[in-house]
Design a protein around this motif. Structure first.
Motif, PDB file in Angstrom:
ATOM      1  N   GLY A 238      37.066  24.900  42.944  1.00  0.00           N
ATOM      2  CA  GLY A 238      36.479  25.455  41.097  1.00  0.00           C
ATOM      3  C   GLY A 238      37.026  26.097  40.532  1.00  0.00           C
ATOM      4  O   GLY A 238      37.517  27.015  39.397  1.00  0.00           O
ATOM      5  N   VAL A 239      37.961  27.300  40.989  1.00  0.00           N
ATOM      6  CA  VAL A 239      37.891  28.342  41.372  1.00  0.00           C
ATOM      7  C   VAL A 239      39.357  28.336  41.119  1.00  0.00           C
ATOM      8  O   VAL A 239      39.929  28.663  40.409  1.00  0.00           O
ATOM      9  N   LEU A 240      40.097  26.951  42.250  1.00  0.00           N
ATOM     10  CA  LEU A 240      41.292  26.856  42.193  1.00  0.00           C
ATOM     11  C   LEU A 240      41.560  26.221  40.218  1.00  0.00           C
ATOM     12  O   LEU A 240      42.760  26.767  40.136  1.00  0.00           O
ATOM     13  N   LEU A 241      40.825  25.007  40.333  1.00  0.00           N
ATOM     14  CA  LEU A 241      40.929  24.948  38.309  1.00  0.00           C
ATOM     15  C   LEU A 241      40.880  25.721  37.266  1.00  0.00           C
ATOM     16  O   LEU A 241      42.104  26.067  36.166  1.00  0.00           O
ATOM     17  N   VAL A 242      40.179  26.994  37.345  1.00  0.00           N
ATOM     18  CA  VAL A 242      39.865  27.852  36.745  1.00  0.00           C
ATOM     19  C   VAL A 242      40.963  28.765  36.800  1.00  0.00           C
ATOM     20  O   VAL A 242      41.748  29.774  35.280  1.00  0.00           O
ATOM     21  N   THR A 243      41.576  29.142  37.478  1.00  0.00           N
ATOM     22  CA  THR A 243      42.934  29.927  37.969  1.00  0.00           C
ATOM     23  C   THR A 243      44.265  28.866  36.688  1.00  0.00           C
ATOM     24  O   THR A 243      44.783  29.925  36.553  1.00  0.00           O
ATOM     25  N   VAL A 244      44.127  27.634  37.522  1.00  0.00           N
ATOM     26  CA  VAL A 244      45.293  27.198  36.660  1.00  0.00           C
ATOM     27  C   VAL A 244      45.099  26.996  35.019  1.00  0.00           C
ATOM     28  O   VAL A 244      46.181  27.033  34.317  1.00  0.00           O
ATOM     29  N   VAL A 245      43.960  26.587  35.110  1.00  0.00           N
ATOM     30  CA  VAL A 245      43.889  26.846  33.075  1.00  0.00           C
ATOM     31  C   VAL A 245      44.155  28.280  32.695  1.00  0.00           C
ATOM     32  O   VAL A 245      45.675  28.082  31.852  1.00  0.00           O
ATOM     33  N   GLY A 246      44.083  29.258  33.797  1.00  0.00           N
ATOM     34  CA  GLY A 246      44.432  30.902  33.341  1.00  0.00           C
ATOM     35  C   GLY A 246      45.953  31.160  33.228  1.00  0.00           C
ATOM     36  O   GLY A 246      46.354  31.979  32.042  1.00  0.00           O
ATOM     37  N   LEU A 247      46.042  30.232  33.803  1.00  0.00           N
ATOM     38  CA  LEU A 247      47.680  30.657  34.543  1.00  0.00           C
ATOM     39  C   LEU A 247      48.185  29.611  33.059  1.00  0.00           C
ATOM     40  O   LEU A 247      49.398  30.286  33.630  1.00  0.00           O
ATOM     41  N   VAL A 248      48.192  28.538  33.110  1.00  0.00           N
ATOM     42  CA  VAL A 248      48.795  27.749  31.904  1.00  0.00           C
ATOM     43  C   VAL A 248      49.048  28.668  30.504  1.00  0.00           C
ATOM     44  O   VAL A 248      49.618  28.772  29.899  1.00  0.00           O
ATOM     45  N   GLY A 249      47.122  29.474  30.450  1.00  0.00           N
ATOM     46  CA  GLY A 249      47.795  29.709  28.960  1.00  0.00           C
ATOM     47  C   GLY A 249      48.094  31.503  29.208  1.00  0.00           C
ATOM     48  O   GLY A 249      49.207  30.866  27.663  1.00  0.00           O
ATOM     49  N   LYS A 250      48.068  31.661  30.140  1.00  0.00           N
ATOM     50  CA  LYS A 250      49.678  33.092  29.773  1.00  0.00           C
ATOM     51  C   LYS A 250      50.645  32.652  30.418  1.00  0.00           C
ATOM     52  O   LYS A 250      51.406  33.261  29.003  1.00  0.00           O
ATOM     53  N   LEU A 251      50.935  31.840  30.806  1.00  0.00           N
ATOM     54  CA  LEU A 251      52.180  31.910  30.418  1.00  0.00           C
ATOM     55  C   LEU A 251      53.265  30.825  29.382  1.00  0.00           C
ATOM     56  O   LEU A 251      54.175  30.883  28.945  1.00  0.00           O
ATOM     57  N   ALA A 252      52.175  30.347  28.980  1.00  0.00           N
ATOM     58  CA  ALA A 252      52.403  29.490  27.399  1.00  0.00           C
ATOM     59  C   ALA A 252      52.422  30.285  26.488  1.00  0.00           C
ATOM     60  O   ALA A 252      52.934  30.853  25.511  1.00  0.00           O
ATOM     61  N   TYR A 253      51.198  31.128  26.406  1.00  0.00           N
ATOM     62  CA  TYR A 253      51.456  32.583  25.630  1.00  0.00           C
ATOM     63  C   TYR A 253      52.519  33.708  25.248  1.00  0.00           C
ATOM     64  O   TYR A 253      53.342  33.628  24.575  1.00  0.00           O
ATOM     65  N   ASP A 254      53.112  34.125  27.180  1.00  0.00           N
ATOM     66  CA  ASP A 254      54.244  34.567  26.815  1.00  0.00           C
ATOM     67  C   ASP A 254      55.230  33.874  25.972  1.00  0.00           C
ATOM     68  O   ASP A 254      56.383  34.317  26.159  1.00  0.00           O
ATOM     69  N   GLN A 255      55.596  32.548  26.468  1.00  0.00           N
ATOM     70  CA  GLN A 255      56.881  31.568  26.269  1.00  0.00           C
ATOM     71  C   GLN A 255      56.644  31.545  24.584  1.00  0.00           C
ATOM     72  O   GLN A 255      57.861  31.788  23.777  1.00  0.00           O
ATOM     73  N   TRP A 256      55.498  31.314  23.567  1.00  0.00           N
ATOM     74  CA  TRP A 256      55.603  30.551  22.554  1.00  0.00           C
ATOM     75  C   TRP A 256      55.097  32.189  21.553  1.00  0.00           C
ATOM     76  O   TRP A 256      55.187  31.528  20.123  1.00  0.00           O
ATOM     77  N   TRP A 257      54.738  32.500  22.028  1.00  0.00           N
ATOM     78  CA  TRP A 257      53.618  33.920  20.783  1.00  0.00           C
ATOM     79  C   TRP A 257      53.589  35.500  20.917  1.00  0.00           C
ATOM     80  O   TRP A 257      53.692  36.260  20.278  1.00  0.00           O
ATOM     81  N   ALA A 258      53.966  35.414  22.650  1.00  0.00           N
ATOM     82  CA  ALA A 258      53.961  37.162  22.839  1.00  0.00           C
ATOM     83  C   ALA A 258      55.443  38.048  22.062  1.00  0.00           C
ATOM     84  O   ALA A 258      54.982  39.287  21.583  1.00  0.00           O
ATOM     85  N   HIS A 259      56.334  37.383  21.288  1.00  0.00           N
ATOM     86  CA  HIS A 259      56.954  37.608  21.360  1.00  0.00           C
ATOM     87  C   HIS A 259      57.085  37.789  19.628  1.00  0.00           C
ATOM     88  O   HIS A 259      58.468  37.663  18.461  1.00  0.00           O
TER      89      HIS A 259
END
Length: 259
Positions: A238-259
């Protein structure tokens, strides 16, 4: 070299404690700790955040590794061998960290993480029980994927390394989630040491801050390891799935919205 308020230090310590907990359960604590350091020191080169993150993480990961080794069925010999290979690869990754183009790597990592999430969701019993003895071919593949590939990534960027290692060990070596998480800690200690050695040589570790954060990270790691051992593979999954979703969200934010 840097000025930081007491409030900022307190926030970094909370982030370090939470990162230690996540790392101990399933890996991926860098998802919290590394961004927190980058935000706290926006005017310093990213290598300082990467180096300080490793100096903190190696303490918490070591604490979790010791906790697991006492109570979980860890093949210490295999874990140490895999760790040595990963440490050497991590050293190489850290050497190239200063010149990495993260904008190119992030989309690839996002796709891989989404694939991991889909795989875990579609296979509800994945990692709940051992699937038998791994063949020699699978062990060699694990050394190539987890040791060389993931080890290099850990030195290069880092966040999500523990998550990748857990998935690789479950898929390739037929481990249950708790055993894979325990083995990952031993490997992660080695990769952290390898990367830290390079960052120390390059002078990109904030040694006046790292010890304070390390104490908090270690406390979180102890708590996380005990919870994973007590609650079993279902909790880790369960923690693995939550972590994966969080990591995808963070990477996507850095890639397309942070700048």
């Amino acid at each position: 070299m840097f000025d930081i308020s007491f409030t900022a230090v307190a926030v970094l310590c909370v982030a370090a404690a939470l990162a230690g907990w996540i790392d101990a359960v399933v890996g991926g604590g860098g998802l919290l700790q590394l961004p927190a350091l980058l935000i706290a020191f926006p005017h310093l080169p990213p290598a300082y955040a990467l180096g300080t993150n490793k100096a903190v993480a190696v303490v918490g990961t070591s604490a979790a590794a010791v906790t697991y080794a006492r109570k979980a069925p860890v093949d210490v010999r295999l874990a140490c061998r895999l760790g040595v290979v990963a440490a050497l690869s991590s050293l190489g990754g850290a050497f190239f960290a200063a010149g990495v183009n993260s904008a190119v790597l992030r989309p690839l990592i996002i796709v891989l993480l989404l694939g991991v999430a889909a795989f875990v969701v579609l296979r509800p019993h994945f990692g709940h029980a051992p699937g038998g003895v791994a063949t020699r071919g699978r062990v060699l593949t694990a050394f190539a994927v987890a040791g060389v590939g993931i080890g290099f990534y850990d030195g290069l960027l880092g966040p999500g390394t523990g998550t990748f290692l857990v998935i690789a060990l479950v898929a390739l070596l037929n481990m249950d989630m708790v055993t894979a998480s325990a083995t990952t800690k031993v490997v992660n200690v080695c990769t952290n040491i390898g990367a830290l050695a390079m960052f120390t040589w390059q002078g990109t570790v904030l040694w006046s801050l790292a010890p304070v954060m390390a104490v908090c990270n270690m406390a979180g790691a102890f708590t996380g390891a005990h919870m994973a051992l007590k609650r079993g593979s279902g909790f880790v999954r369960g923690v693995l799935l939550v972590t994966v979703v969080g990591l995808v969200g963070k990477l996507a934010y850095d890639q397309w919205w942070a700048h």
